[in-house]
Design a protein around this motif. Structure first.
Motif, PDB file in Angstrom:
ATOM      1  N   ALA A 241      55.567  47.822  33.257  1.00 34.74           N
ATOM      2  CA  ALA A 241      55.157  46.678  32.439  1.00 34.74           C
ATOM      3  C   ALA A 241      54.519  45.599  33.302  1.00 34.74           C
ATOM      4  CB  ALA A 241      56.357  46.111  31.687  1.00 34.74           C
ATOM      5  N   CYS A 242      55.156  45.273  34.406  1.00 41.65           N
ATOM      6  CA  CYS A 242      54.633  44.223  35.284  1.00 41.65           C
ATOM      7  C   CYS A 242      53.283  44.605  35.881  1.00 41.65           C
ATOM      8  CB  CYS A 242      55.634  43.914  36.395  1.00 41.65           C
ATOM      9  SG  CYS A 242      57.079  43.019  35.823  1.00 41.65           S
ATOM     10  N   VAL A 243      53.146  45.845  36.301  1.00 45.11           N
ATOM     11  CA  VAL A 243      51.874  46.289  36.883  1.00 45.11           C
ATOM     12  C   VAL A 243      50.770  46.256  35.824  1.00 45.11           C
ATOM     13  CG1 VAL A 243      50.666  48.257  37.915  1.00 45.11           C
ATOM     14  CG2 VAL A 243      52.942  47.620  38.740  1.00 45.11           C
ATOM     15  N   ILE A 244      51.060  46.720  34.630  1.00 42.72           N
ATOM     16  CA  ILE A 244      50.064  46.683  33.548  1.00 42.72           C
ATOM     17  C   ILE A 244      49.662  45.248  33.236  1.00 42.72           C
ATOM     18  CG2 ILE A 244      49.757  47.062  31.055  1.00 42.72           C
ATOM     19  CD1 ILE A 244      51.394  49.667  31.445  1.00 42.72           C
ATOM     20  N   ILE A 245      50.634  44.364  33.143  1.00 37.55           N
ATOM     21  CA  ILE A 245      50.348  42.961  32.848  1.00 37.55           C
ATOM     22  C   ILE A 245      49.509  42.340  33.957  1.00 37.55           C
ATOM     23  CG2 ILE A 245      51.421  40.681  32.649  1.00 37.55           C
ATOM     24  CD1 ILE A 245      53.672  42.103  31.006  1.00 37.55           C
ATOM     25  N   LEU A 246      49.838  42.618  35.216  1.00 34.80           N
ATOM     26  CA  LEU A 246      49.054  42.080  36.333  1.00 34.80           C
ATOM     27  C   LEU A 246      47.618  42.597  36.320  1.00 34.80           C
ATOM     28  CD1 LEU A 246      51.539  42.188  39.347  1.00 34.80           C
ATOM     29  CD2 LEU A 246      50.556  40.155  38.282  1.00 34.80           C
ATOM     30  N   VAL A 247      47.459  43.904  36.192  1.00 32.75           N
ATOM     31  CA  VAL A 247      46.118  44.492  36.213  1.00 32.75           C
ATOM     32  C   VAL A 247      45.293  43.980  35.033  1.00 32.75           C
ATOM     33  CG1 VAL A 247      44.821  46.653  35.995  1.00 32.75           C
ATOM     34  CG2 VAL A 247      46.782  46.523  37.547  1.00 32.75           C
ATOM     35  N   ARG A 248      45.880  43.972  33.850  1.00 31.57           N
ATOM     36  CA  ARG A 248      45.139  43.492  32.673  1.00 31.57           C
ATOM     37  C   ARG A 248      44.768  42.028  32.827  1.00 31.57           C
ATOM     38  NH1 ARG A 248      41.600  45.466  29.698  1.00 31.57           N
ATOM     39  NH2 ARG A 248      40.582  43.599  30.405  1.00 31.57           N
ATOM     40  N   SER A 249      45.641  41.219  33.398  1.00 31.82           N
ATOM     41  CA  SER A 249      45.353  39.800  33.588  1.00 31.82           C
ATOM     42  C   SER A 249      44.194  39.593  34.554  1.00 31.82           C
ATOM     43  CB  SER A 249      46.599  39.066  34.089  1.00 31.82           C
ATOM     44  OG  SER A 249      47.600  39.084  33.105  1.00 31.82           O
ATOM     45  N   VAL A 250      44.166  40.376  35.614  1.00 35.67           N
ATOM     46  CA  VAL A 250      43.056  40.278  36.567  1.00 35.67           C
ATOM     47  C   VAL A 250      41.746  40.684  35.889  1.00 35.67           C
ATOM     48  CG1 VAL A 250      42.075  41.273  38.677  1.00 35.67           C
ATOM     49  CG2 VAL A 250      44.471  40.547  38.629  1.00 35.67           C
ATOM     50  N   LEU A 251      41.764  41.786  35.163  1.00 36.60           N
ATOM     51  CA  LEU A 251      40.547  42.242  34.481  1.00 36.60           C
ATOM     52  C   LEU A 251      40.085  41.245  33.421  1.00 36.60           C
ATOM     53  CD1 LEU A 251      41.336  46.046  34.121  1.00 36.60           C
ATOM     54  CD2 LEU A 251      39.802  44.941  35.764  1.00 36.60           C
ATOM     55  N   THR A 252      41.021  40.662  32.711  1.00 32.79           N
ATOM     56  CA  THR A 252      40.674  39.668  31.698  1.00 32.79           C
ATOM     57  C   THR A 252      40.092  38.420  32.348  1.00 32.79           C
ATOM     58  OG1 THR A 252      42.364  40.495  30.199  1.00 32.79           O
ATOM     59  CG2 THR A 252      41.551  38.267  29.790  1.00 32.79           C
ATOM     60  N   ALA A 253      40.707  37.963  33.429  1.00 34.13           N
ATOM     61  CA  ALA A 253      40.181  36.791  34.138  1.00 34.13           C
ATOM     62  C   ALA A 253      38.766  37.065  34.639  1.00 34.13           C
ATOM     63  CB  ALA A 253      41.100  36.413  35.287  1.00 34.13           C
ATOM     64  N   TRP A 254      38.546  38.259  35.153  1.00 37.35           N
ATOM     65  CA  TRP A 254      37.213  38.621  35.635  1.00 37.35           C
ATOM     66  C   TRP A 254      36.192  38.552  34.494  1.00 37.35           C
ATOM     67  CZ3 TRP A 254      35.044  39.171  40.240  1.00 37.35           C
ATOM     68  CH2 TRP A 254      33.783  39.755  40.302  1.00 37.35           C
ATOM     69  N   MET A 255      36.550  39.122  33.359  1.00 37.43           N
ATOM     70  CA  MET A 255      35.628  39.123  32.216  1.00 37.43           C
ATOM     71  C   MET A 255      35.410  37.712  31.666  1.00 37.43           C
ATOM     72  SD  MET A 255      34.510  42.095  32.046  1.00 37.43           S
ATOM     73  CE  MET A 255      33.572  41.912  30.552  1.00 37.43           C
ATOM     74  N   LEU A 256      36.437  36.889  31.670  1.00 38.57           N
ATOM     75  CA  LEU A 256      36.281  35.518  31.194  1.00 38.57           C
ATOM     76  C   LEU A 256      35.322  34.731  32.079  1.00 38.57           C
ATOM     77  CD1 LEU A 256      39.953  34.607  30.261  1.00 38.57           C
ATOM     78  CD2 LEU A 256      38.032  34.808  28.690  1.00 38.57           C
ATOM     79  N   MET A 257      35.430  34.943  33.380  1.00 35.64           N
ATOM     80  CA  MET A 257      34.622  34.172  34.312  1.00 35.64           C
ATOM     81  C   MET A 257      33.250  34.774  34.564  1.00 35.64           C
ATOM     82  SD  MET A 257      36.314  31.541  35.012  1.00 35.64           S
ATOM     83  CE  MET A 257      36.909  31.631  33.334  1.00 35.64           C
ATOM     84  N   PHE A 258      33.171  36.098  34.632  1.00 34.06           N
ATOM     85  CA  PHE A 258      31.933  36.724  35.074  1.00 34.06           C
ATOM     86  C   PHE A 258      31.481  37.844  34.158  1.00 34.06           C
ATOM     87  CE2 PHE A 258      34.463  35.444  38.803  1.00 34.06           C
ATOM     88  CZ  PHE A 258      33.677  34.375  39.210  1.00 34.06           C
ATOM     89  N   GLY A 259      31.814  37.743  32.869  1.00 32.55           N
ATOM     90  CA  GLY A 259      31.456  38.796  31.921  1.00 32.55           C
ATOM     91  C   GLY A 259      29.963  39.060  31.907  1.00 32.55           C
ATOM     92  N   SER A 260      29.609  40.268  31.519  1.00 33.13           N
ATOM     93  CA  SER A 260      28.196  40.646  31.495  1.00 33.13           C
ATOM     94  C   SER A 260      27.452  39.874  30.426  1.00 33.13           C
ATOM     95  CB  SER A 260      28.064  42.146  31.254  1.00 33.13           C
ATOM     96  OG  SER A 260      28.668  42.476  30.025  1.00 33.13           O
ATOM     97  N   GLY A 261      26.159  39.887  30.512  1.00 29.09           N
ATOM     98  CA  GLY A 261      25.340  39.205  29.501  1.00 29.09           C
ATOM     99  C   GLY A 261      25.432  37.711  29.647  1.00 29.09           C
ATOM    100  N   ASP A 262      25.765  37.024  28.577  1.00 27.05           N
ATOM    101  CA  ASP A 262      25.777  35.570  28.637  1.00 27.05           C
ATOM    102  C   ASP A 262      27.163  34.999  28.876  1.00 27.05           C
ATOM    103  OD1 ASP A 262      25.560  34.905  25.052  1.00 27.05           O
ATOM    104  OD2 ASP A 262      26.674  36.380  26.189  1.00 27.05           O
ATOM    105  N   GLY A 263      27.978  35.705  29.624  1.00 25.62           N
ATOM    106  CA  GLY A 263      29.201  35.100  30.125  1.00 25.62           C
ATOM    107  C   GLY A 263      30.415  35.297  29.280  1.00 25.62           C
ATOM    108  N   MET A 264      30.881  34.241  28.671  1.00 25.42           N
ATOM    109  CA  MET A 264      32.209  34.240  28.110  1.00 25.42           C
ATOM    110  C   MET A 264      32.260  34.478  26.616  1.00 25.42           C
ATOM    111  SD  MET A 264      33.875  31.232  30.263  1.00 25.42           S
ATOM    112  CE  MET A 264      32.646  30.553  31.340  1.00 25.42           C
TER     113      MET A 264
END
Length: 175
Positions: free
Chosen positions: A146-169
Motif C-alpha cells: 500500500a505504501c509503495v503504491i501510494i508513493l509511486v502514484r503520488s510521484v507520478l501524479t505530481a509529475w503530471m500536475l507540474m509537467f503534463g503533456s500538451g498545455d500542462g495541468m
C-alpha cells in the motif's frame, strides 16, 4: 516465513518509506510554490482541479509517512491493525470525493488510472490492517505494498500536475 508478526524484519523498508514520504511532501510544497503563477493562469475549473489534486497528493504522502511511523512504533499487532484500518479507509475518501467533484459533477476529463491506483493503495492498507487485527503475519506485506503504491502514484501524479503533456495541468491530461 512463519505467520509470526516480526516488525523488526520490516524496519529498513518502513524507514525508507517514511523518509521518502517526508521528503516528497517537502518537495511538493516547493514545486507548488514555484509554479503558483502557472497554476493561477489556468481557467477557474482547471485551477480548482489542480489544487484539489495537489492537496490530495499531500494527504497521500502524509498517509504513507504516518503508516511508516505507526509500523515502526513498538506496539502489539492488533493495535497497529486497529490504527491502520481507519487511517486507510479515511484516506480512501480522497479519490472518492475527487471522482464525485471532477467527473460526476463537472463531467471533466478524468484521471482513471490515478483514481484506481490510489484507491488500490488505500484498500491494501486497510486490508493489511485487518489482517493484523486477525493475527496474521502477512498483513505487513499488504501494508508495505500500500505504501509503495501510494508513493509511486503520488510521484507520478505530481509529475503530471507540474509537467503534463500538451498545455500542462488540464485535468484531461492527468492520468
Amino acid at each position: 516465513m512463519a505467520n509470526d508478526y516480526q516488525p523488526e524484519v520490516w524496519r529498513d523498508l518502513f524507514v525508507m518509506i517514511g523518509g521518502a514520504a517526508a521528503s516528497l511532501v517537502g518537495l511538493l510544497f516547493i514545486v507548488m510554490s514555484l509554479h503558483v503563477n502557472a497554476i493561477r493562469d489556468r481557467p477557474d475549473y482547471n485551477t480548482g482541479a489542480t489544487i484539489h489534486a495537489a492537496r490530495n497528493n499531500t494527504f497521500h504522502l502524509l498517509t504513507a509517512l504516518v503508516t511508516a511511523a505507526l509500523v515502526l512504533t513498538p506496539q502489539p499487532p492488533v493495535v497497529l491493525g486497529a490504527e491502520l484500518v481507519p487511517i486507510h479507509l479515511f484516506g480512501l475518501r480522497l479519490p472518492i470525493v475527487f471522482t464525485l467533484r471532477h467527473f460526476i459533477q463537472n463531467h471533466a476529463g478524468f484521471p482513471i488510472t490515478m483514481i484506481v491506483t490510489i484507491s488500490t493503495g488505500y484498500l491494501l492498507g486497510a486490508a493489511g490492517g485487518a489482517a493484523l487485527l486477525a493475527h496474521t503475519g502477512w498483513g505487513l506485506y499488504l501494508v508495505a505494498a500500500a505504501c509503495v503504491i501510494i508513493l509511486v502514484r503520488s510521484v507520478l501524479t505530481a509529475w503530471m500536475l507540474m509537467f503534463g503533456s500538451g498545455d500542462g495541468m488540464r485535468m484531461a491530461k492527468v492520468s
